[in-house]
Write a protein that holds these residues in place. Structure first.
Motif, short mmCIF file in Angstrom:
data_model
loop_
_atom_site.label_atom_id
_atom_site.label_comp_id
_atom_site.label_asym_id
_atom_site.label_seq_id
_atom_site.Cartn_x
_atom_site.Cartn_y
_atom_site.Cartn_z
N LYS A 129 -2.08 15.00 -1.91
CA LYS A 129 -2.24 14.21 -3.30
C LYS A 129 -2.06 13.01 -3.34
O LYS A 129 -2.47 12.32 -4.38
N SER A 130 -1.62 12.31 -2.14
CA SER A 130 -1.72 10.89 -1.89
C SER A 130 -3.04 10.29 -2.25
O SER A 130 -3.20 9.04 -2.70
N ILE A 131 -4.08 10.93 -1.81
CA ILE A 131 -5.26 10.57 -1.91
C ILE A 131 -5.67 10.23 -3.45
O ILE A 131 -6.60 9.64 -3.41
N LEU A 132 -5.17 10.80 -4.34
CA LEU A 132 -5.38 10.38 -5.78
C LEU A 132 -5.20 9.08 -6.02
O LEU A 132 -5.65 8.39 -7.04
N ALA A 133 -4.14 8.56 -5.29
CA ALA A 133 -3.87 7.05 -5.73
C ALA A 133 -4.74 6.23 -4.74
O ALA A 133 -4.58 5.02 -5.09
N GLU A 134 -5.45 6.63 -3.81
CA GLU A 134 -6.23 5.69 -2.98
C GLU A 134 -7.70 5.51 -3.61
O GLU A 134 -8.25 4.71 -3.20
N LYS A 135 -8.06 6.61 -4.33
CA LYS A 135 -9.61 6.53 -4.97
C LYS A 135 -9.54 6.43 -6.12
O LYS A 135 -8.50 6.43 -6.67
N SER A 136 -10.56 5.69 -6.64
CA SER A 136 -10.74 5.56 -8.09
C SER A 136 -11.93 6.08 -8.44
O SER A 136 -13.21 5.98 -7.87
N THR A 194 0.87 -1.36 -0.05
CA THR A 194 -0.09 0.01 -0.07
C THR A 194 0.92 1.58 0.16
O THR A 194 0.58 2.22 -0.73
N ASN A 195 1.87 1.23 0.72
CA ASN A 195 2.76 2.52 0.90
C ASN A 195 3.61 2.71 -0.45
O ASN A 195 3.79 3.63 -1.01
N ASN A 196 3.93 1.67 -1.13
CA ASN A 196 4.78 1.60 -2.41
C ASN A 196 3.74 2.18 -3.42
O ASN A 196 4.17 3.05 -4.22
N VAL A 197 2.29 1.80 -3.55
CA VAL A 197 1.46 2.29 -4.26
C VAL A 197 1.22 3.90 -4.08
O VAL A 197 1.14 4.71 -5.00
N LEU A 198 1.18 4.16 -2.87
CA LEU A 198 1.01 5.48 -2.55
C LEU A 198 1.96 6.37 -2.91
O LEU A 198 2.02 7.51 -3.58
N ASN A 199 3.36 5.94 -2.70
CA ASN A 199 4.53 6.55 -2.94
C ASN A 199 4.73 6.71 -4.46
O ASN A 199 4.77 7.95 -5.19
N GLU A 200 4.59 5.61 -5.30
CA GLU A 200 4.18 5.70 -6.75
C GLU A 200 3.22 6.84 -7.16
O GLU A 200 3.46 7.33 -8.15
#
Length: 184
Positions: free
Chosen positions: A138-145, A4-10
């Motif tokens: 802006k990390s929220i943009l990787a968490e929501k779809s 999850t952290n890798n996805v958020l950092n990406e």
């Protein structure tokens, strides 16, 4: 948790790259392709069943506006369980695969003026960038779809990525239309 952290950092890294370069560079290329066109060339069609360059550009404006709405709605929604990242460049830049534009982003017939459409492009980009600048984390943009009509469920940061990739796809189409018009 590490995944999850890798996805958020990406997602954060990707968004920074997009905002700091790709969106701007791609838009400059697009406007450069339009700069030498007369309004007549802009509205000419190489084939009666194909879009004119003006229509391609109107479509790009509509897609950017629709993408902004989707991102806005996606941020208001709950976190999605499906944040699977897609290879958006592979999908959008492969012009051998036709993607049918949904009705909501189909361009008008025109005619259009080059200057008018460039102003619309500038306005839609300014609204997008202003909106993105209001997002503190802006990390929220990787968490929501949100569901994309051509790409399926897509993390919101990839919605931003698809804007410039979609534009790159259509820049190539514009170049082809110009060649076909020159050949007549």
């Amino acid at each position: 948790m590490k995944r999850t952290n890798n996805v958020l950092n990406e997602g954060r890294t990707l968004l920074n790259q997009l905002v700091n370069g790709h969106l701007e560079k791609t838009r400059k290329k697009l406007v450069k392709e339009l700069a030498s066109l007369s309004d007549a060339q802009f509205n000419s069609k190489a084939d009666v069943n194909k879009w004119s360059i003006a229509q391609v550009c109107h479509h790009l404006v509509l897609v950017e506006k629709a993408s902004l709405k989707a991102i806005t709605w996606g941020l208001k929604g709950s976190n999605s369980n499906e944040n699977k990242r897609k290879n958006v460049p592979l999908i959008l830049l492969d012009r051998t695969k036709k993607i049918i534009a949904p009705k909501i982003v189909e361009p008008d017939e025109g005619p259009f003026e080059v200057e008018q459409v460039v102003n619309w492009l500038n306005d839609s980009r300014e609204k997008l960038m202003n909106f993105l600048n209001t997002i503190e984390d802006k990390s929220i943009l990787a968490e929501k779809s949100m569901k994309h009509p051509a790409l399926g469920e897509l993390p919101l940061d990839q919605w931003i990525e698809q804007i410039y990739l979609h534009e790159q796809r259509h820049i190539e189409q514009i170049k082809e239309i110009k060649l076909l018009l020159d050949a007549r």
